[in-house]
Design a protein around this motif. Structure first.
Motif, short mmCIF file in Angstrom:
data_model
loop_
_atom_site.label_atom_id
_atom_site.label_comp_id
_atom_site.label_asym_id
_atom_site.label_seq_id
_atom_site.Cartn_x
_atom_site.Cartn_y
_atom_site.Cartn_z
N VAL A 110 35.52 36.55 31.72
CA VAL A 110 35.32 37.56 32.76
C VAL A 110 35.17 36.89 34.13
CG1 VAL A 110 33.71 39.30 33.62
CG2 VAL A 110 34.35 39.29 31.21
N LEU A 111 34.38 35.82 34.19
CA LEU A 111 34.18 35.15 35.47
C LEU A 111 35.46 34.50 35.98
CD1 LEU A 111 30.69 33.46 34.90
CD2 LEU A 111 31.21 35.46 36.31
N GLU A 112 36.28 34.00 35.06
CA GLU A 112 37.56 33.40 35.46
C GLU A 112 38.46 34.44 36.11
OE1 GLU A 112 41.31 30.91 33.51
OE2 GLU A 112 39.58 31.46 32.28
N VAL A 113 38.51 35.64 35.51
CA VAL A 113 39.32 36.72 36.08
C VAL A 113 38.77 37.13 37.44
CG1 VAL A 113 39.98 39.14 35.80
CG2 VAL A 113 40.10 37.59 33.84
N ALA A 114 37.44 37.26 37.52
CA ALA A 114 36.82 37.68 38.78
C ALA A 114 37.11 36.68 39.89
CB ALA A 114 35.31 37.84 38.59
N ARG A 115 36.98 35.38 39.58
CA ARG A 115 37.23 34.36 40.59
C ARG A 115 38.71 34.34 41.01
NH1 ARG A 115 34.36 30.93 36.84
NH2 ARG A 115 32.11 30.89 37.36
N ALA A 116 39.60 34.49 40.03
CA ALA A 116 41.04 34.44 40.31
C ALA A 116 41.47 35.54 41.27
CB ALA A 116 41.83 34.54 39.00
N HIS A 117 40.77 36.65 41.24
CA HIS A 117 41.14 37.78 42.09
C HIS A 117 40.18 37.99 43.26
CE1 HIS A 117 44.41 39.20 39.50
NE2 HIS A 117 43.66 38.75 38.50
N GLY A 118 39.33 36.98 43.50
CA GLY A 118 38.48 37.02 44.68
C GLY A 118 37.39 38.07 44.65
N TYR A 119 36.95 38.44 43.45
CA TYR A 119 35.90 39.46 43.36
C TYR A 119 34.54 38.85 43.72
CZ TYR A 119 32.95 43.23 41.60
OH TYR A 119 32.03 44.24 41.50
N ALA A 120 33.80 39.51 44.60
CA ALA A 120 32.47 39.06 45.00
C ALA A 120 31.47 40.19 44.79
CB ALA A 120 32.46 38.62 46.47
#
Length: 356
Positions: A63-73
């Protein structure tokens, strides 16, 4: 007549709803997008972003990898508004004990650093509160405004009445300072009376007869140090004790007071200063008058700040274990926030003998 969509004119919503398609880079990604891309539920994404222990390691990393890849903050402010707690702790320094609110004692900042590190481990934010937060009512208002979950006071100073009033409100807080079983609040600190005993014992070993204590005994911590030293002096008929009260804890204020005192009093052969910073000021002021340590007098400071070991001469001092203090202060406060009664704690106290 129905008009069909032209090729290439799909909306962002259509794009997001299409199975397996990535969200548009022009639109901000949300938790629903992350859930679909990571092949998990939206509640699972929420748990990961809130650091819940209920999610296993592999799922969390995906989940964190997906969030980071798409710039989610994560919007921390919005997150706090949705939760019962703010995950913020207010830390209050003892500005009142320093001239015009300026604090220059390294010990205070070592203590603050330990608290900051312990809070970061627990994912808590630190709010360094302004000097104006000086009464129980304003502290309670800060809690009600949901600006913080609790307080850590670094130093009792002359705030005893306010601390007892705050304790009656059931506000969660902990204090670095003197530990007194009679107090109505949780405190963490060294055994100040024992520290005074240790200083007195050191003076007896050196054969000193005329002792000087420097510090404002209106502060509970400093009063206990004075009483501890005086207990040792009282066991020896040939020992006398004088007291130089210094309300301002700043180096320059102590230096001026020590220099002025020496002009009008008999020179002591032993000095117990309320802090290492004060001890350095005494050494400097006395040296200017030709009264040298350790040749002419023994000296003991308090706190064991790093410069004490490298000062010339190196300073004998009472150690306060600041590396433990921060973690214990935070642990005691978090217990209270969880609704658990926290007990006061006394840290190990010992003398570090050096040149003075």
């Amino acid at each position: 007549m129905k008009v069909g969509k032209k090729p290439g004119n799909d909306s962002v919503a259509d794009t997001r709803n299409r199975q397996g398609a990535k969200p548009s880079r022009s639109m901000p990604i949300n938790m629903g997008d992350i859930a679909r891309l990571a092949n998990v539920s939206k509640p699972t994404v929420s748990r990961v972003l809130n650091d819940s222990p209920l999610v296993n390691k592999d799922t969390r990393e995906r989940v964190l990898e997906v969030a980071r890849a798409h710039g989610y903050a994560v919007n921390r402010n919005a997150q706090k508004l949705r939760q019962l707690r703010t995950s913020t702790i207010a830390v209050l320094l003892d500005f009142g004990s320093h001239r015009r609110g300026r604090i220059g004692d390294p010990f205070v900042f070592e203590l603050l650093a330990g608290v900051s590190e312990a809070l970061s481990i627990r994912n808590q934010d630190l709010l360094l509160s302004p000097p104006g937060l000086t009464d129980a009512r304003t502290c309670i208002d800060l809690l009600r405004a949901r600006a913080a979950d609790g307080f850590i006071f670094l130093g009792q100073g002359e705030r005893e009445p306010m601390l007892h009033e705050l304790a009656r409100s059931d506000a969660p807080f902990v204090v670095w300072g003197a530990v007194d079983p009679a107090d109505s609040y949780c405190a963490v600190g060294s055994d100040n009376r024992l520290g005074g005993n240790l200083a007195g014992d050191q003076f007896v070993k050196r054969g000193a007869k005329h002792w000087l204590f420097i510090g404002d005994i209106g502060h509970a911590e400093i009063r206990l140090r004075y009483e501890g030293m005086s207990e040792i002096a009282a066991r020896h008929d040939d020992v006398s004790v004088e007291h130089l009260p210094v309300r301002d804890m700043a180096f320059n204020a102590v230096h001026e007071a020590a220099a002025a005192w020496l002009k009008n009093h008999r020179a002591p052969d032993a000095v117990f200063a309320f802090s290492d910073t004060a001890a350095m000021a005494v050494i400097s002021a006395f040296r200017a008058a030709g009264h040298l340590a350790p040749r002419d007098y023994s000296l003991v400071g308090y706190n064991d700040i790093p410069p004490a070991a490298h000062f010339s001469p190196s300073i004998t001092t009472i150690e306060q274990e600041t590396h433990l203090a921060g973690a214990i202060l935070v642990e005691k406060l978090m217990q209270q926030i969880e609704g658990i009664r926290a007990r006061s704690a006394m840290l190990p106290t010992r003398i570090i003998v050096r040149e003075t």
